[in-house]
Motif scaffolding. Structure first.
Motif, short mmCIF file in Angstrom:
data_model
loop_
_atom_site.label_atom_id
_atom_site.label_comp_id
_atom_site.label_asym_id
_atom_site.label_seq_id
_atom_site.Cartn_x
_atom_site.Cartn_y
_atom_site.Cartn_z
N ILE A 264 -9.83 36.25 -14.94
CA ILE A 264 -11.06 36.98 -15.29
C ILE A 264 -12.12 36.63 -14.27
N GLN A 265 -12.94 37.59 -13.90
CA GLN A 265 -14.00 37.35 -12.93
C GLN A 265 -15.13 36.54 -13.57
N PRO A 266 -15.80 35.68 -12.77
CA PRO A 266 -16.91 34.89 -13.31
C PRO A 266 -17.99 35.73 -13.98
N SER B 70 -17.45 29.56 -15.65
CA SER B 70 -17.52 30.39 -14.43
C SER B 70 -16.79 29.70 -13.29
N ARG B 71 -16.97 28.37 -13.18
CA ARG B 71 -16.27 27.61 -12.12
C ARG B 71 -14.77 27.68 -12.32
N LEU B 72 -14.32 27.50 -13.57
CA LEU B 72 -12.89 27.56 -13.85
C LEU B 72 -12.33 28.95 -13.55
N ALA B 73 -13.12 29.99 -13.83
CA ALA B 73 -12.67 31.35 -13.53
C ALA B 73 -12.50 31.55 -12.04
N ARG B 74 -13.44 31.01 -11.24
CA ARG B 74 -13.31 31.12 -9.78
C ARG B 74 -12.07 30.38 -9.30
N THR B 75 -11.83 29.19 -9.86
CA THR B 75 -10.67 28.40 -9.49
C THR B 75 -9.38 29.14 -9.82
#
Length: 285
Positions: free
Chosen positions: A45-47, A69-74
């Motif tokens: 999923i996108q941040p 949000s950081r985990l989503a980017r990762t």
């Protein structure tokens, strides 16, 4: 395992908000299939979509927003460990370790992998596999270990900098794997790491310790920031029989066991003095 972490937290937050998948999908103008697959960890999923969902769930805590949000980017980036083609419990362990906020390692037999020099890693791996140090499988395992270390050090300057707490049995310090000089250099390396006391904390269980809780074997415990994921327990077994657990009973038991090792062993300057004396003995000092 960033994708799984995001999926679990989004599922929990939707449940806490008392909303169904169908209701959220309708309100967000998404398909039910899309949200279901996100919550199962089947797709990333996108941040920005994370923030939109959390806003819909009434989540305003900026720490939660930033972490997810950081985990989503990762989750949307290709991780370094993908090139090692890992499988099974060990693959999951490396992924979890790459995101852990606190790494607690107990080692009864040798220096923990994250603290090993390349030469020591090659020597101990060759002994473990009963193979030549130049064997292809030995080299592959050593490279993975060095990459795990590199990933750890790359995180140190960021907002999610991890902390490593390692307790080692005194026998490990006195066991000259790879020869006395190589082992002395490994202990020099431990002492150098310990200079960064915000990142590394070392403990030693002395040979004369009566209250020894670690005789059941070595393990690593991973703890994560906030509520992003429950603790993870990893035990590396013989012949590749590794296992990884998130069961609360198992992780609580091993957290208590680890705390015993810290409480009854030597820590701080007393641990470093044991390491120094072992190194000096190896050099004939």
């Amino acid at each position: 395992m960033a994708k799984a972490n995001v999926a679990q937290r989004l599922r929990e937050l939707r449940d806490e908000a008392g909303l169904s998948v169908a209701a959220v999908a309708t309100d967000m103008d998404w398909s039910v299939s899309k949200l279901t697959r996100i919550e199962k960890g089947e797709v990333s999923i996108q941040p920005l979509e994370v923030r939109a969902l959390l806003g819909h769930y009434g989540v305003t805590d900026e720490n939660v927003l930033a972490e997810l949000s950081r985990l989503a980017r990762t989750a949307r980036s290709r991780q370094w460990y993908s090139r090692h083609r890992l499988t099974g419990a060990y693959a999951d362990f490396v992924a979890y370790e790459n995101e852990a906020a606190v790494i607690r390692a107990w080692q009864l037999l040798f220096v923990p992998g994250l603290l090993q020099t390349r030469d020591y890693a090659r020597a101990v791996t060759a002994r473990t596999l009963r193979a030549d140090p130049n064997d292809e499988q030995v080299q592959a395992r050593v490279e993975l270990r060095m990459d795990r270390q590199q990933a750890l050090f790359e995180r140190l300057g960021g907002p999610d900098a991890p902390r490593v707490i390692a307790v080692i049995d005194e026998a490990v310090l006195r066991r000259p794997i790879g020869g006395r000089d190589l082992m002395a250099r490994q202990l020099d390396h431990l002492l150098k790491l310990a200079e960064d006391d915000e990142t590394f904390a070392l403990g030693v269980t002395p040979l004369d310790l009566e209250h020894h809780s670690g005789l059941g074997g070595s393990f690593e415990l991973l703890k994560f920031a906030g509520r992003s994921h429950p603790d993870v327990l990893f035990v590396e077994g013989a012949a590749g029989a590794d296992f990884l657990l998130t069961d609360r009973g198992a992780t609580d038991r091993h957290n208590a066991l680890f705390q015993d090792l810290v409480d009854y062993g030597r820590t701080g300057d007393r641990a470093l003095q044991l390491i120094r004396s072992s190194r000096d003995a190896l050099r004939g000092g």
